[in-house]
Design an enzyme around this catalytic site. Structure first.
Site: not given
Length: 169
Positions: A9, A13-15
């Site tokens: 990704d 780090i994200h929603g």
């Protein structure tokens, strides 16, 4: 060691990771494997603020992560491993770390990339890396969230490899 998810990704780090994956996949540690993030204290601080306190965030460059994984550092942990690109997975695989399956969750469009799927845009280097992972026997499945249907991207990668004139074995 129990590796619950290995994911590519480019946002790391994200929603989707915090609200989607962490609520479904039970892990106690997230290992971010990125030379860039390992060298950038500000990115490390921002990422640590996004992760719930119940999950420990570990950030390593590719060589450090390979060393840790091959020397049992995470043997008692339930682990999610995040990469920003397939090249780093090839690098860590060349250091002896093998994964059965990689979730391709988000490789977004940027200049020089071709969009193959909603969340998958690649350039020649990406396609070459995916072909290498396929040659290692790694399953490459795409889905944004754990409840989404798994989609094997092998045919998409092989088709793009043919277009680019790359050998697909």
């Amino acid at each position: 060691m129990s590796i619950k998810v290995v994911r590519i990704d480019d946002r790391l780090i994200h929603g989707q990771i915090v609200q989607g994956w962490l609520k479904t996949v039970q892990v106690d540690k997230i290992l971010v494997v990125s030379d860039e993030v390992a060298a950038d204290e500000m990115q490390q601080i921002l990422m640590s603020m996004a992760v719930p306190s119940s999950v420990k965030l570990i950030i390593r460059n590719v060589k450090e992560a390979a060393y840790d994984l091959s020397n049992g550092v995470y043997d008692n942990d339930k682990l999610m491993i995040l990469f920003s690109n397939p090249q780093d997975i090839v690098r860590i695989s060349n250091d002896g770390i093998k994964f059965q399956s990689v979730n391709v969750g988000g490789m977004h469009y940027s200049h020089g990339k071709k969009q193959l799927l909603t969340n998958l845009s690649v350039d020649k280097n990406d396609v070459e890396s995916f072909l290498k992972l396929l040659s290692f026997g790694v399953e490459l499945e795409a889905r944004a969230l754990p409840q989404d249907e798994r989609y094997n991207i092998i045919f998409d990668i092989q088709k793009e490899a043919e277009i680019l004139g790359l050998s697909a074995h």
